[in-house]
Design an enzyme around this catalytic site. Structure first.
Site, PDB file in Angstrom:
ATOM      1  N   ARG A 189      -9.304   1.025   9.517  1.00 58.85           N
ATOM      2  CA  ARG A 189      -8.817  -0.399   9.940  1.00 58.85           C
ATOM      3  C   ARG A 189     -10.083  -1.189  10.537  1.00 58.85           C
ATOM      4  O   ARG A 189      -9.672  -2.288  11.025  1.00 58.85           O
ATOM      5  CB  ARG A 189      -7.781  -0.290  10.432  1.00 58.85           C
ATOM      6  CG  ARG A 189      -6.424  -0.807   9.800  1.00 58.85           C
ATOM      7  CD  ARG A 189      -5.714  -0.633  10.837  1.00 58.85           C
ATOM      8  NE  ARG A 189      -4.125  -1.225  10.664  1.00 58.85           N
ATOM      9  CZ  ARG A 189      -3.144  -0.523   9.645  1.00 58.85           C
ATOM     10  NH1 ARG A 189      -3.264   0.492   9.260  1.00 58.85           N
ATOM     11  NH2 ARG A 189      -2.038  -1.440   9.612  1.00 58.85           N
TER      12      ARG A 189
ATOM     13  N   LYS B 257       0.938  -1.315  -0.052  1.00 61.75           N
ATOM     14  CA  LYS B 257       0.057  -0.006   0.041  1.00 61.75           C
ATOM     15  C   LYS B 257       0.761   1.233   0.056  1.00 61.75           C
ATOM     16  O   LYS B 257       0.517   2.227  -0.911  1.00 61.75           O
ATOM     17  CB  LYS B 257      -0.845   0.114   1.135  1.00 61.75           C
ATOM     18  CG  LYS B 257      -1.859  -1.193   1.429  1.00 61.75           C
ATOM     19  CD  LYS B 257      -2.716  -1.067   2.636  1.00 61.75           C
ATOM     20  CE  LYS B 257      -1.869  -1.056   3.833  1.00 61.75           C
ATOM     21  NZ  LYS B 257      -1.436  -2.552   4.145  1.00 61.75           N
TER      22      LYS B 257
ATOM     23  N   ARG C 166      12.014  -2.247  10.159  1.00 64.69           N
ATOM     24  CA  ARG C 166      11.041  -1.696  11.005  1.00 64.69           C
ATOM     25  C   ARG C 166      10.726  -2.434  12.275  1.00 64.69           C
ATOM     26  O   ARG C 166      10.619  -3.558  12.335  1.00 64.69           O
ATOM     27  CB  ARG C 166       9.749  -1.625  10.245  1.00 64.69           C
ATOM     28  CG  ARG C 166       8.939  -0.174  10.367  1.00 64.69           C
ATOM     29  CD  ARG C 166       7.926   0.015   9.241  1.00 64.69           C
ATOM     30  NE  ARG C 166       6.645  -0.734   9.688  1.00 64.69           N
ATOM     31  CZ  ARG C 166       5.472  -0.462   9.085  1.00 64.69           C
ATOM     32  NH1 ARG C 166       5.227   0.312   7.882  1.00 64.69           N
ATOM     33  NH2 ARG C 166       4.472  -1.094   9.493  1.00 64.69           N
TER      34      ARG C 166
ATOM     35  N   ARG D 276      11.381  -6.190   4.099  1.00 64.54           N
ATOM     36  CA  ARG D 276      11.414  -4.840   4.258  1.00 64.54           C
ATOM     37  C   ARG D 276      12.586  -3.916   4.866  1.00 64.54           C
ATOM     38  O   ARG D 276      12.767  -4.409   6.146  1.00 64.54           O
ATOM     39  CB  ARG D 276      10.164  -4.430   4.830  1.00 64.54           C
ATOM     40  CG  ARG D 276      10.013  -2.690   4.838  1.00 64.54           C
ATOM     41  CD  ARG D 276       8.449  -2.375   4.687  1.00 64.54           C
ATOM     42  NE  ARG D 276       8.056  -2.861   5.985  1.00 64.54           N
ATOM     43  CZ  ARG D 276       6.464  -2.583   6.236  1.00 64.54           C
ATOM     44  NH1 ARG D 276       5.698  -1.996   5.407  1.00 64.54           N
ATOM     45  NH2 ARG D 276       5.772  -3.108   7.354  1.00 64.54           N
TER      46      ARG D 276
ATOM     47  N   ARG E  67      -0.005  -8.700  13.624  1.00 61.90           N
ATOM     48  CA  ARG E  67      -0.641  -8.056  12.517  1.00 61.90           C
ATOM     49  C   ARG E  67      -1.564  -8.697  11.411  1.00 61.90           C
ATOM     50  O   ARG E  67      -2.537  -8.167  11.012  1.00 61.90           O
ATOM     51  CB  ARG E  67       0.370  -7.212  12.050  1.00 61.90           C
ATOM     52  CG  ARG E  67       1.021  -6.086  12.824  1.00 61.90           C
ATOM     53  CD  ARG E  67       2.354  -5.699  12.162  1.00 61.90           C
ATOM     54  NE  ARG E  67       2.179  -4.768  11.087  1.00 61.90           N
ATOM     55  CZ  ARG E  67       3.479  -5.080  10.062  1.00 61.90           C
ATOM     56  NH1 ARG E  67       4.656  -5.452  10.496  1.00 61.90           N
ATOM     57  NH2 ARG E  67       3.371  -4.042   9.103  1.00 61.90           N
TER      58      ARG E  67
HETATM   59  P1  AP5 Z   1       4.850  -1.602   1.748  1.00 63.79           P
HETATM   60  O1  AP5 Z   1       4.314  -0.798   0.515  1.00 63.79           O
HETATM   61  O2  AP5 Z   1       5.468  -1.092   2.853  1.00 63.79           O
HETATM   62  O3  AP5 Z   1       3.519  -2.368   2.382  1.00 63.79           O
HETATM   63  P2  AP5 Z   1       2.187  -1.723   2.989  1.00 63.79           P
HETATM   64  O4  AP5 Z   1       1.119  -2.553   2.463  1.00 63.79           O
HETATM   65  O5  AP5 Z   1       2.338  -0.430   3.155  1.00 63.79           O
HETATM   66  O6  AP5 Z   1       2.488  -2.280   4.491  1.00 63.79           O
HETATM   67  P3  AP5 Z   1       2.714  -1.763   6.079  1.00 63.79           P
HETATM   68  O7  AP5 Z   1       3.296  -3.096   6.842  1.00 63.79           O
HETATM   69  O8  AP5 Z   1       3.183  -0.517   6.384  1.00 63.79           O
HETATM   70  O9  AP5 Z   1       1.305  -1.889   6.385  1.00 63.79           O
HETATM   71  P4  AP5 Z   1       0.476  -1.866   7.750  1.00 63.79           P
HETATM   72  O10 AP5 Z   1      -0.846  -1.817   7.359  1.00 63.79           O
HETATM   73  O11 AP5 Z   1       0.954  -3.084   8.498  1.00 63.79           O
HETATM   74  O12 AP5 Z   1       1.193  -0.638   8.638  1.00 63.79           O
HETATM   75  P5  AP5 Z   1       1.055   0.710   8.774  1.00 63.79           P
HETATM   76  O13 AP5 Z   1       2.064   1.510   8.753  1.00 63.79           O
HETATM   77  O14 AP5 Z   1      -0.344   1.111   7.972  1.00 63.79           O
HETATM   78  O15 AP5 Z   1       5.525  -2.892   1.380  1.00 63.79           O
HETATM   79  C1  AP5 Z   1       6.034  -3.843   2.068  1.00 63.79           C
HETATM   80  C2  AP5 Z   1       7.642  -4.467   1.454  1.00 63.79           C
HETATM   81  O16 AP5 Z   1       7.321  -5.142   0.013  1.00 63.79           O
HETATM   82  C3  AP5 Z   1       8.393  -3.358   1.094  1.00 63.79           C
HETATM   83  O17 AP5 Z   1       9.744  -3.902   1.431  1.00 63.79           O
HETATM   84  C4  AP5 Z   1       8.329  -3.007  -0.476  1.00 63.79           C
HETATM   85  O18 AP5 Z   1       9.712  -2.571  -0.886  1.00 63.79           O
HETATM   86  C5  AP5 Z   1       7.865  -4.470  -0.913  1.00 63.79           C
HETATM   87  N1  AP5 Z   1       6.773  -4.404  -2.010  1.00 63.79           N
HETATM   88  C6  AP5 Z   1       5.972  -3.511  -2.003  1.00 63.79           C
HETATM   89  N2  AP5 Z   1       5.253  -3.829  -3.402  1.00 63.79           N
HETATM   90  C7  AP5 Z   1       5.887  -4.663  -3.933  1.00 63.79           C
HETATM   91  C8  AP5 Z   1       5.680  -5.502  -5.150  1.00 63.79           C
HETATM   92  N3  AP5 Z   1       4.717  -5.143  -6.071  1.00 63.79           N
HETATM   93  N4  AP5 Z   1       6.604  -6.454  -5.347  1.00 63.79           N
HETATM   94  C9  AP5 Z   1       7.834  -6.881  -4.582  1.00 63.79           C
HETATM   95  N5  AP5 Z   1       7.963  -5.958  -3.241  1.00 63.79           N
HETATM   96  C10 AP5 Z   1       7.004  -5.198  -3.155  1.00 63.79           C
HETATM   97  O19 AP5 Z   1       0.595   0.729  10.405  1.00 63.79           O
HETATM   98  C11 AP5 Z   1       1.478   0.288  11.293  1.00 63.79           C
HETATM   99  C12 AP5 Z   1       0.918   0.227  12.539  1.00 63.79           C
HETATM  100  O20 AP5 Z   1       0.399   1.512  13.122  1.00 63.79           O
HETATM  101  C13 AP5 Z   1      -0.274  -0.665  13.111  1.00 63.79           C
HETATM  102  O21 AP5 Z   1       0.200  -1.954  13.135  1.00 63.79           O
HETATM  103  C14 AP5 Z   1      -1.143  -0.139  13.911  1.00 63.79           C
HETATM  104  O22 AP5 Z   1      -0.311  -0.397  15.293  1.00 63.79           O
HETATM  105  C15 AP5 Z   1      -0.875   1.394  13.763  1.00 63.79           C
HETATM  106  N6  AP5 Z   1      -1.940   1.893  12.785  1.00 63.79           N
HETATM  107  C16 AP5 Z   1      -1.863   2.415  11.687  1.00 63.79           C
HETATM  108  N7  AP5 Z   1      -3.116   2.842  11.369  1.00 63.79           N
HETATM  109  C17 AP5 Z   1      -4.035   2.529  12.113  1.00 63.79           C
HETATM  110  C18 AP5 Z   1      -5.459   2.505  12.247  1.00 63.79           C
HETATM  111  N8  AP5 Z   1      -6.068   3.343  11.096  1.00 63.79           N
HETATM  112  N9  AP5 Z   1      -5.978   1.889  13.387  1.00 63.79           N
HETATM  113  C19 AP5 Z   1      -5.260   1.720  14.376  1.00 63.79           C
HETATM  114  N10 AP5 Z   1      -4.073   1.428  14.457  1.00 63.79           N
HETATM  115  C20 AP5 Z   1      -3.291   1.886  13.306  1.00 63.79           C
END
Ligand code: AP5
Length: 210
Positions: A88, A13, A155, A122, A166
């Site tokens: 979420r 994402k 991370r 990652r 997660r």
């Molecule tokens: P990446 O693009 O980083 O994936 P992502 O979907 O953004 O993954 P996240 O782990 O950031 O999502 P998340 O939803 O768990 O975390 P968030 O930061 O929102 O890609 C991943 C890897 O794959 C990278 O290395 C990239 O290079 C590679 N890649 C990407 N696309 C690729 C492809 N097509 N082919 C090959 N490789 C590829 O949330 C973190 C924490 O914050 C949560 O756990 C929670 O504690 C809190 N939080 C955030 N939002 C909320 C909410 N709304 N409510 C409550 N808590 C929240």
């Protein structure tokens, strides 16, 4: 255009959002990135969410909703935004509907095996937040960001126990949003399994931009 990016952790994402910002000329709002910045700065919000995030759990709905409500009240997102990582939970989606009207919800369709491979490799720049991958998209110099020279490392919530948590949280609390938005006729499914350039093409096709 007002877009939500919905999908499991590690679906890509944030990576797609970073590209879509230029393509759609619209701001990217990542609740995860906002929480990580607060954590790094040691603000009261950061101290509150630190242990929750590191354990792979969700920050409480009222804190998260308030944060997004304030952000979406700013002038730069009047015409559009990419909301990445919010909503979420069903209560977050219901709250969002009270203060903003979403045009489309992009559902990143990807199996757990690919998610585990992506999260396991990652690497993130601690300074500018750019995402790398140890195998698919490694920085030119190991540990150094190609874009800002910052330190690139794993991370805090990409440890195996936190990843499992997660994924569990995603299945229990976030996956029900797929049906929620499908019933509203807003969902666009995007095959997120291929390499980044192909995912971008799939995204454009889903949006009707090619
Ligand atoms: P990446 O693009 O980083 O994936 P992502 O979907 O953004 O993954 P996240 O782990 O950031 O999502 P998340 O939803 O768990 O975390 P968030 O930061 O929102 O890609 C991943 C890897 O794959 C990278 O290395 C990239 O290079 C590679 N890649 C990407 N696309 C690729 C492809 N097509 N082919 C090959 N490789 C590829 O949330 C973190 C924490 O914050 C949560 O756990 C929670 O504690 C809190 N939080 C955030 N939002 C909320 C909410 N709304 N409510 C409550 N808590 C929240």
């Amino acid at each position: 255009m007002k877009l939500i990016f919905l999908g499991p952790p590690g679906a890509g994402k944030g990576t797609l959002a970073a590209r879509a910002v230029t393509m759609l000329k619209t701001p990217h709002i990542s609740t995860g990135a906002i929480f990580r910045a607060a954590k790094a700065a040691g603000t009261p919000l950061g101290l509150k969410v630190q242990a929750i995030m590191d354990a792979g759990k969700l920050v409480d709905d009222s804190t998260t909703i308030e944060l997004v409500k304030e952000r979406l009240a700013q002038a730069d997102v009047e015409q559009g935004y990419i909301l990445d990582g919010f909503p979420r939970t069903i209560p977050q989606a219901e709250a969002l509907a009270e203060f903003s009207t979403v045009d489309r919800v992009v559902n990143f369709d990807i199996p757990d095996s690919a998610v585990l491979e992506r999260l396991g490799g990652r690497r993130v720049c601690q300074k500018c937040g750019h995402n790398f991958h140890a195998i698919f998209d490694a920085p030119k110099t190991e540990g150094v960001c190609d874009h800002c020279g910052g330190e690139v490392s794993i991370r805090d919530d990409d440890r195996p126990e936190a990843i499992q948590k997660r994924l569990e949280v995603y299945r229990a609390q976030t996956a029900p949003l797929i049906g929620f938005y499908r019933r509203k006729g807003l969902l666009l499914d995007v095959d997120a399994r291929p390499a980044v350039e192909q995912v971008i093409e799939n995204f454009k096709k889903a949006l009707g931009q090619r």
